[in-house]
Write a protein that holds these residues in place. Structure first.
Motif, mmCIF file in Angstrom:
data_model
loop_
_atom_site.group_PDB
_atom_site.id
_atom_site.type_symbol
_atom_site.label_atom_id
_atom_site.label_comp_id
_atom_site.label_asym_id
_atom_site.label_seq_id
_atom_site.Cartn_x
_atom_site.Cartn_y
_atom_site.Cartn_z
ATOM 1 N N GLU A 1 25.755 -17.121 23.189
ATOM 2 C CA GLU A 1 24.532 -16.513 22.678
ATOM 3 C C GLU A 1 23.419 -16.507 23.718
ATOM 4 O O GLU A 1 22.261 -16.315 23.408
ATOM 5 C CB GLU A 1 24.057 -17.266 21.418
ATOM 6 C CG GLU A 1 25.072 -17.273 20.290
ATOM 7 C CD GLU A 1 25.425 -15.868 19.832
ATOM 8 O OE1 GLU A 1 24.514 -15.021 19.811
ATOM 9 O OE2 GLU A 1 26.604 -15.613 19.530
ATOM 10 N N GLY A 2 23.767 -16.752 24.967
ATOM 11 C CA GLY A 2 22.783 -16.652 26.046
ATOM 12 C C GLY A 2 21.691 -17.688 25.946
ATOM 13 O O GLY A 2 21.938 -18.885 26.049
ATOM 14 N N LEU A 3 20.465 -17.230 25.714
ATOM 15 C CA LEU A 3 19.312 -18.120 25.760
ATOM 16 C C LEU A 3 19.271 -19.122 24.611
ATOM 17 O O LEU A 3 18.424 -19.994 24.597
ATOM 18 C CB LEU A 3 18.021 -17.289 25.766
ATOM 19 C CG LEU A 3 17.796 -16.468 27.047
ATOM 20 C CD1 LEU A 3 16.571 -15.585 26.898
ATOM 21 C CD2 LEU A 3 17.634 -17.375 28.245
ATOM 22 N N GLN A 4 20.154 -19.005 23.656
ATOM 23 C CA GLN A 4 20.185 -19.989 22.580
ATOM 24 C C GLN A 4 20.581 -21.373 23.086
ATOM 25 O O GLN A 4 20.493 -22.354 22.365
ATOM 26 C CB GLN A 4 21.132 -19.539 21.463
ATOM 27 C CG GLN A 4 20.545 -18.416 20.616
ATOM 28 C CD GLN A 4 21.398 -18.130 19.388
ATOM 29 O OE1 GLN A 4 22.309 -18.874 19.060
ATOM 30 N NE2 GLN A 4 21.090 -17.035 18.713
ATOM 31 N N VAL A 5 21.007 -21.439 24.337
ATOM 32 C CA VAL A 5 21.311 -22.727 24.935
ATOM 33 C C VAL A 5 20.078 -23.630 24.924
ATOM 34 O O VAL A 5 20.186 -24.845 24.955
ATOM 35 C CB VAL A 5 21.848 -22.541 26.369
ATOM 36 C CG1 VAL A 5 20.759 -22.043 27.302
ATOM 37 C CG2 VAL A 5 22.442 -23.828 26.911
ATOM 38 N N PHE A 6 18.873 -23.034 24.857
ATOM 39 C CA PHE A 6 17.634 -23.804 24.891
ATOM 40 C C PHE A 6 17.233 -24.346 23.512
ATOM 41 O O PHE A 6 16.216 -25.024 23.391
ATOM 42 C CB PHE A 6 16.502 -22.961 25.461
ATOM 43 C CG PHE A 6 16.700 -22.627 26.917
ATOM 44 C CD1 PHE A 6 16.535 -23.597 27.895
ATOM 45 C CD2 PHE A 6 17.065 -21.351 27.311
ATOM 46 C CE1 PHE A 6 16.731 -23.304 29.227
ATOM 47 C CE2 PHE A 6 17.257 -21.049 28.649
ATOM 48 C CZ PHE A 6 17.096 -22.021 29.609
ATOM 49 N N ASP A 7 18.006 -24.042 22.483
ATOM 50 C CA ASP A 7 17.669 -24.548 21.151
ATOM 51 C C ASP A 7 17.670 -26.071 21.106
ATOM 52 O O ASP A 7 16.947 -26.678 20.312
ATOM 53 C CB ASP A 7 18.652 -24.002 20.107
ATOM 54 C CG ASP A 7 18.388 -22.534 19.787
ATOM 55 O OD1 ASP A 7 17.359 -22.010 20.264
ATOM 56 O OD2 ASP A 7 19.209 -21.919 19.088
ATOM 57 N N ASP A 8 18.499 -26.690 21.924
ATOM 58 C CA ASP A 8 18.588 -28.156 21.955
ATOM 59 C C ASP A 8 17.945 -28.723 23.225
ATOM 60 O O ASP A 8 18.348 -29.758 23.739
ATOM 61 C CB ASP A 8 20.051 -28.599 21.879
ATOM 62 C CG ASP A 8 20.703 -28.199 20.558
ATOM 63 O OD1 ASP A 8 20.007 -28.248 19.529
ATOM 64 O OD2 ASP A 8 21.888 -27.829 20.576
ATOM 65 N N ILE A 9 16.934 -28.043 23.715
ATOM 66 C CA ILE A 9 16.309 -28.393 24.989
ATOM 67 C C ILE A 9 15.725 -29.806 24.982
ATOM 68 O O ILE A 9 15.220 -30.285 23.960
ATOM 69 C CB ILE A 9 15.211 -27.359 25.329
ATOM 70 C CG1 ILE A 9 14.778 -27.484 26.788
ATOM 71 C CG2 ILE A 9 14.010 -27.498 24.390
ATOM 72 C CD1 ILE A 9 13.879 -26.335 27.244
ATOM 73 N N VAL A 10 15.851 -30.471 26.126
ATOM 74 C CA VAL A 10 15.203 -31.771 26.351
ATOM 75 C C VAL A 10 14.372 -31.632 27.619
ATOM 76 O O VAL A 10 14.868 -31.143 28.642
ATOM 77 C CB VAL A 10 16.235 -32.906 26.520
ATOM 78 C CG1 VAL A 10 15.541 -34.219 26.864
ATOM 79 C CG2 VAL A 10 17.054 -33.065 25.247
ATOM 80 N N VAL A 11 13.103 -32.027 27.543
ATOM 81 C CA VAL A 11 12.212 -31.872 28.691
ATOM 82 C C VAL A 11 11.595 -33.204 29.093
ATOM 83 O O VAL A 11 11.559 -34.159 28.300
ATOM 84 C CB VAL A 11 11.088 -30.854 28.405
ATOM 85 C CG1 VAL A 11 11.664 -29.486 28.086
ATOM 86 C CG2 VAL A 11 10.169 -31.339 27.284
ATOM 87 N N LYS A 12 11.102 -33.252 30.334
ATOM 88 C CA LYS A 12 10.463 -34.456 30.856
ATOM 89 C C LYS A 12 9.209 -34.074 31.642
ATOM 90 O O LYS A 12 9.223 -33.113 32.419
ATOM 91 C CB LYS A 12 11.419 -35.223 31.775
ATOM 92 C CG LYS A 12 12.690 -35.679 31.073
ATOM 93 C CD LYS A 12 13.372 -36.798 31.831
ATOM 94 C CE LYS A 12 14.618 -37.279 31.087
ATOM 95 N NZ LYS A 12 15.062 -38.604 31.518
ATOM 96 N N ILE A 13 8.151 -34.837 31.437
ATOM 97 C CA ILE A 13 6.920 -34.656 32.209
ATOM 98 C C ILE A 13 7.159 -35.184 33.614
ATOM 99 O O ILE A 13 7.664 -36.292 33.791
ATOM 100 C CB ILE A 13 5.750 -35.410 31.553
ATOM 101 C CG1 ILE A 13 5.475 -34.868 30.147
ATOM 102 C CG2 ILE A 13 4.491 -35.310 32.414
ATOM 103 C CD1 ILE A 13 4.489 -35.708 29.348
ATOM 104 N N ALA A 14 6.814 -34.375 34.615
ATOM 105 C CA ALA A 14 7.043 -34.762 36.008
ATOM 106 C C ALA A 14 5.746 -34.701 36.803
ATOM 107 O O ALA A 14 4.706 -34.280 36.289
ATOM 108 C CB ALA A 14 8.093 -33.848 36.629
ATOM 109 N N ASP A 15 5.824 -35.118 38.058
ATOM 110 C CA ASP A 15 4.746 -35.050 39.040
ATOM 111 C C ASP A 15 3.518 -35.863 38.634
ATOM 112 O O ASP A 15 2.554 -35.344 38.086
ATOM 113 C CB ASP A 15 4.345 -33.601 39.327
ATOM 114 C CG ASP A 15 3.476 -33.508 40.586
ATOM 115 O OD1 ASP A 15 3.104 -34.555 41.131
ATOM 116 O OD2 ASP A 15 3.172 -32.383 41.011
ATOM 117 N N LEU A 16 3.571 -37.145 38.940
ATOM 118 C CA LEU A 16 2.422 -38.021 38.719
ATOM 119 C C LEU A 16 1.576 -38.164 39.989
ATOM 120 O O LEU A 16 0.850 -39.123 40.172
ATOM 121 C CB LEU A 16 2.884 -39.407 38.244
ATOM 122 C CG LEU A 16 2.957 -39.588 36.723
ATOM 123 C CD1 LEU A 16 4.023 -38.677 36.126
ATOM 124 C CD2 LEU A 16 3.232 -41.033 36.345
#
Length: 484
Positions: free
Chosen positions: A310-325
């Motif tokens: 389904e292409g961009l549906q891969v982002f439905d379970d997205i996990v992100v992290k805050i970077a650059d301190l």
């Protein structure tokens, strides 16, 4: 720094996207500048092998490397060698060590990028602070591009928002740290099973590197240092030649300085650290390169790793992290200097008030609006009779309508912007609008969704920073409850 002294957040952090279509300027490969890197280079006594370039910023380059000690891939950040950058890097390391050690069990811990290691590297243009991080994928800016700047689906934005707020809550409440430069470029996507993918993806590159090293070692045995070779005892070194004993002595000195560095960082004694490490030479055989080539960046594409029909549906379970301190600071200080990239800058910063972690919450609201719509919430322009700061405050007042007394008279530059009644001096005519109307009329968000999103964002856009909602409160918002 004056109130209108540029739109960048600081002179150290990589505030420009590491995923630019362009690359760093060749002219910055000079004394105090970038360190020249090639695929196959080894760092930290041969521990890290460079495999490819992940990105760059105005003050560092970032490389995908193999950590031969753990047999895993890490992102290696090599900071420019000028003193102001190395000093800032030492402060960044202290902040990152705090993030790493404070509370690994906290929910938000997994949503802040983790420092793995740090060391110095001596190159032809100076001494560079180096840091290694877990390997992450593209930024939220890249994700916005995938959706053609038309807005990311609301269910994905909710998931991202919840994780970013958990990360901010960890930084603020647990670590006592203000990020100061939250924006899409500084939030990165975590890729599951990344190591399995990288092992296959880099196998051929690594094989070529080792083959070239074997040929080089055969032709000149002293050119490469063996990896992970144990330190020899005095009795073991007794039979060595004078030149080999000299090299052994240098290795031991490097080891003792490495231990001194780790001890100084552990104790927060970075001033003494600089003295102890002042004469450190890690790459003693460096020769100034005849020609430096800028290597193209190649980000890790989650859609090529996580194949989905389904292409961009891969982002439905997205996990992100805050970077650059790189711009981050401790919450217990008193600050009035300019922070935050322009479009995410809070009103108290513009007028020169003292600010703290509430500034991050303003940035979070601006970023979430941008994820939903694909466009900036505030994008000020200078006019013939006013500057960007005047227009920025005007746009804020058009949306929030009222201005608190602390902004009218409490900032270093307040009198330049406001008269005694709280009216703007330079811009007289304002076009008031509600946030839900902006979402509905301009971006065609359905009325019910526009109302819900507006209700969620407004507490973080409170003009009076003392009344602005903290991350812990925002995590209780009904708007987030549908996210996983």
């Amino acid at each position: 720094m004056s109130k209108d002294d540029g739109d960048s957040a600081s002179d150290y952090s990589d505030i420009e996207s590491c995923h630019s279509d362009e690359e760093e300027d060749l002219e910055d490969y000079r004394k105090g500048g970038y360190h020249p890197v090639s695929v196959g280079d080894r760092y930290d006594n041969g521990r890290y092998i460079v495999l490819r370039k992940l990105g760059w910023g105005h003050f560092s380059t970032v490389w995908l490397t193999l950590d031969t000690m753990t047999d895993t891939h890490v992102a290696l950040k090599i900071v420019k060698s000028a003193n102001r950058y190395t000093d800032s890097a030492l402060e960044e390391i202290k902040l990152l060590e705090c993030v790493k050690k404070t509370n690994p069990e906290a929910k938000g811990y997994r949503h802040v990028a983790q420092l793995l290691d740090h060391f110095w590297h001596q190159g032809p243009y100076g001494k560079h602070a180096c840091m290694t991080f877990e390997v992450l994928g593209e930024s939220l800016l890249s994700l916005m591009k995938r959706y053609n700047y038309k807005g990311i689906p609301q269910n994905i934005v909710k998931r991202i928002s919840k994780q970013v707020l958990e990360g901010l809550d960890y930084l603020h409440r647990e670590c006592g740290i203000v990020h100061t430069d939250l924006k899409p470029e500084n939030v990165l996507v975590w890729i599951p099973n990344i190591e399995d993918y990288l092992k296959k993806d880099t196998a051929e590159i690594l094989s070529d590197i080792k083959q070239k090293e074997a040929i080089s070692l055969a032709s000149s045995p002293t050119q490469l240092q063996p990896q992970n070779q144990p330190w020899l005892s005095e009795s073991e070194s007794a039979g060595l030649s004078k030149s080999k004993r000299k090299r052994l002595k240098k290795k031991k000195k490097m080891k003792s300085l490495q231990e001194a560095r780790e001890e100084a960082l552990e104790n927060g004694d970075t001033g003494d650290l600089e003295d102890k490490m002042g004469n450190l030479k890690i790459s003693t055989s460096w020769k100034r390169p005849k020609e430096i080539k800028v290597i193209p960046s190649s980000i890790l594409d989650i859609t090529s790793i996580e194949v989905d029909k389904e292409g961009l549906q891969v982002f439905d379970d997205i996990v992100v992290k805050i970077a650059d301190l790189g711009n981050a600071c401790w919450m217990d200080g008193e600050y009035t200097h300019v922070i935050q990239t322009r479009q995410y800058r809070s009103p108290e910063v513009i007028v020169g008030c003292k600010w703290t972690n509430e500034a991050d919450m303003w940035s979070a609201a601006c970023m979430i609006f941008e994820l939903l719509t694909g466009e900036f919430l505030f994008d000020p322009r200078a006019g013939s009779k006013y500057n960007k700061d005047d227009d920025h405050l005007a746009q804020m007042l058009e949306l929030m309508r009222t201005v608190p007394k602390v902004l009218i008279s409490g900032g270093e530059f307040s009198r330049e912007f406001f008269d005694r009644t709280g009216k703007l001096r330079q811009i007289k005519r304002l076009r008031y609008r509600r946030l839900r109307d902006v979402l509905h009329d301009t971006f065609l968000v359905p009325p019910e969704d526009a109302d819900a999103a507006s209700t969620f964002l407004l507490p973080m856009l409170e003009m009076d920073m003392a009344k602005r909602a903290p991350a812990s409160q925002m995590l209780e918002s009904p708007w987030l409850q549908e996210s996983a």
